[in-house]
Scaffold this active site. Structure first.
Site, PDB file in Angstrom:
ATOM      1  N   THR A   1       1.485  15.106  25.606  1.00  0.00           N
ATOM      2  CA  THR A   1       2.884  15.538  25.686  1.00  0.00           C
ATOM      3  C   THR A   1       3.795  14.709  24.807  1.00  0.00           C
ATOM      4  O   THR A   1       4.763  15.218  24.242  1.00  0.00           O
ATOM      5  CB  THR A   1       3.365  15.450  27.158  1.00  0.00           C
ATOM      6  OG1 THR A   1       2.683  16.447  27.886  1.00  0.00           O
ATOM      7  CG2 THR A   1       4.853  15.684  27.286  1.00  0.00           C
TER       8      THR A   1
ATOM      9  N   SER B   1      -4.666  16.652  26.253  1.00  0.00           N
ATOM     10  CA  SER B   1      -5.803  15.881  26.765  1.00  0.00           C
ATOM     11  C   SER B   1      -6.675  16.677  27.734  1.00  0.00           C
ATOM     12  O   SER B   1      -7.746  16.229  28.106  1.00  0.00           O
ATOM     13  CB  SER B   1      -5.351  14.562  27.390  1.00  0.00           C
ATOM     14  OG  SER B   1      -4.850  14.753  28.674  1.00  0.00           O
TER      15      SER B   1
ATOM     16  N   THR C   1     -15.012   8.004  47.972  1.00  0.00           N
ATOM     17  CA  THR C   1     -14.126   8.559  48.993  1.00  0.00           C
ATOM     18  C   THR C   1     -13.033   9.458  48.406  1.00  0.00           C
ATOM     19  O   THR C   1     -12.551   9.223  47.298  1.00  0.00           O
ATOM     20  CB  THR C   1     -13.457   7.445  49.836  1.00  0.00           C
ATOM     21  OG1 THR C   1     -12.514   8.036  50.719  1.00  0.00           O
ATOM     22  CG2 THR C   1     -12.742   6.413  48.992  1.00  0.00           C
ATOM     23  N   GLN C   2     -12.655  10.476  49.189  1.00  0.00           N
ATOM     24  CA  GLN C   2     -11.528  11.331  48.798  1.00  0.00           C
ATOM     25  C   GLN C   2     -10.190  10.608  48.993  1.00  0.00           C
ATOM     26  O   GLN C   2      -9.161  11.057  48.493  1.00  0.00           O
ATOM     27  CB  GLN C   2     -11.534  12.623  49.625  1.00  0.00           C
ATOM     28  CG  GLN C   2     -12.699  13.522  49.309  1.00  0.00           C
ATOM     29  CD  GLN C   2     -12.780  14.755  50.204  1.00  0.00           C
ATOM     30  OE1 GLN C   2     -11.807  15.123  50.858  1.00  0.00           O
ATOM     31  NE2 GLN C   2     -13.929  15.378  50.235  1.00  0.00           N
ATOM     32  N   CYS C   3     -10.194   9.513  49.769  1.00  0.00           N
ATOM     33  CA  CYS C   3      -8.959   8.729  49.938  1.00  0.00           C
ATOM     34  C   CYS C   3      -8.672   8.012  48.632  1.00  0.00           C
ATOM     35  O   CYS C   3      -9.587   7.566  47.947  1.00  0.00           O
ATOM     36  CB  CYS C   3      -9.127   7.657  51.008  1.00  0.00           C
ATOM     37  SG  CYS C   3      -9.356   8.308  52.639  1.00  0.00           S
TER      38      CYS C   3
END
Ligand code: ASP
Length: 344
Positions: A11, A56, A273-275
């Site tokens: 950008t 990107s 982990t998704q955390c």
């Protein structure tokens, strides 16, 4: 010595297409017309621009190879490198480069912007100028930064610890599991104790990535067909398993069996982990003990971006089986925290 600016796109170097308003990349000559400040660095800065700057989202392994080979070819002639890059995949590129540039002892700073350079309120100018300043910073005759880092808004982060968390804020990146390397205000305050210092050897660039990998994000109610479709991808060699909390997944027999069969076929599975903050600790709950038993590797506090690029990188080095598992669990470029380093 000078700094080398590598312009890949993003950008920061885009303009609105007058016909439909969509953002399209500018070449570097057009871009620098918007940043007259760059002239002040004229004697200290050289530029290498991609012939065709990219959004990107189009980054792939060959983009990483191009950037790494520019750094390799110019390593001795420059004191540091600034990479202008789109924000969408900046965390992946920063992670990949951190693994590729073995022996790095100079700054490689990625930056970009949320608003295009032509907009009055653009964040691009400040990010670029601060990145150049950081790339030239020295202490006791040595570069302050000797690793791949991301500069965004008022923070400098270890590159392989970053994650793009906001499409809206100027502070678009976070480093949830590692302290900021510097905070930028009137002064640039470096967090010296947190900077990577490795044994100095010559820069050695490893450019091969194995892309036969996948990410399996689990969710309540996922079907067997979904899990099987991912695990049966032809030639699959490595898998990031995105789990809940501290590395937990359903205990259901069908699910564990599918993973076990994949592991038995030689697919190496890394539990992330998704955390966004914290560790995978397999065995802490019953719901992760089974994963441990079937040979899935705990990915500690790695981001998905770092874990995926590391898996592709180590597979690219020809590692498999036990050796691959061992290397995945050890830090290569400060991308994970080991329990031993925490004193546990
Ligand atoms: N789509 C753009 C890119 O990643 C977004 C940005 O640069 O902020 O290239």
């Amino acid at each position: 010595m000078k700094t080398l600016l590598i312009y890949t796109g993003g950008t920061i170097g885009m303009m609105e297409n007058p016909e439909n308003g969509s953002l399209i990349p500018l070449n570097f000559n057009e871009l620098q017309n918007y940043i007259p400040e760059l002239r002040k660095f004229a004697n200290d800065l050289d530029v290498k621009a991609f012939d065709t700057p990219i959004d990107s989202s189009d980054v792939n392994v060959s983009t990483w190879q191009s950037i790494a080979s520019i750094i390799e070819d110019n390593y001795d002639q420059y004191s540091g490198f600034v990479i202008l890059h789109g924000t969408d995949t900046m965390a992946y590129t920063a992670s990949a480069l951190s693994f590729m540039l073995d022996g790095l002892a100079k700054p490689v700073i990625l930056t970009g912007s949320q608003l295009p350079i032509g907009r009055l309120r653009t964040d691009g100018k400040e990010n670029l100028i601060t990145a150049i300043e950081i790339a030239t910073a020295r202490r006791n005759g040595e570069p302050v930064i000797q690793e791949v880092a991301v500069l965004f808004d008022s923070k400098l982060f270890r590159g392989n610890r970053t994650h793009k968390f906001s499409t809206e804020n100027f502070d678009a990146f976070s480093s949830p599991n590692y302290d900021d390397l510097a905070s930028i205000g009137i002064h640039i305050l470096y967090n010296h104790q947190k900077l990577l210092r490795k044994e100095k050897n010559r820069l050695n660039v490893h450019s091969v990535f194995q892309t036969d990998v996948a990410i399996l994000k689990i969710f309540p109610g996922m079907s067997k067909a979904y899990v099987q479709a991912v695990l049966n991808i032809p030639n699959l060699k490595g898998l990031i398993l995105e789990t809940y909390g501290s590395g937990n997944a359903p205990k259901e027999t069908w699910f564990i069996n599918e993973l076990q069969q994949a592991a038995q076929k030689g697919i190496v599975i890394l539990n992330i982990t998704q955390c966004s903050k914290g560790f995978v600790e397999q065995g802490l709950y019953q719901t992760s003990a089974a994963l441990q038993q079937i040979g899935i590797i705990g990915g500690a506090d790695m981001t998905t971006e770092a874990a995926l690029t590391k898996l592709m990188f180590l597979l690219g080095k020809g590692l498999s089986g036990k050796a691959l598992k061992e290397q995945l669990a050890l830090p290569i470029a400060g991308e994970l925290t080991t329990f031993s380093s925490l004193g546990n």
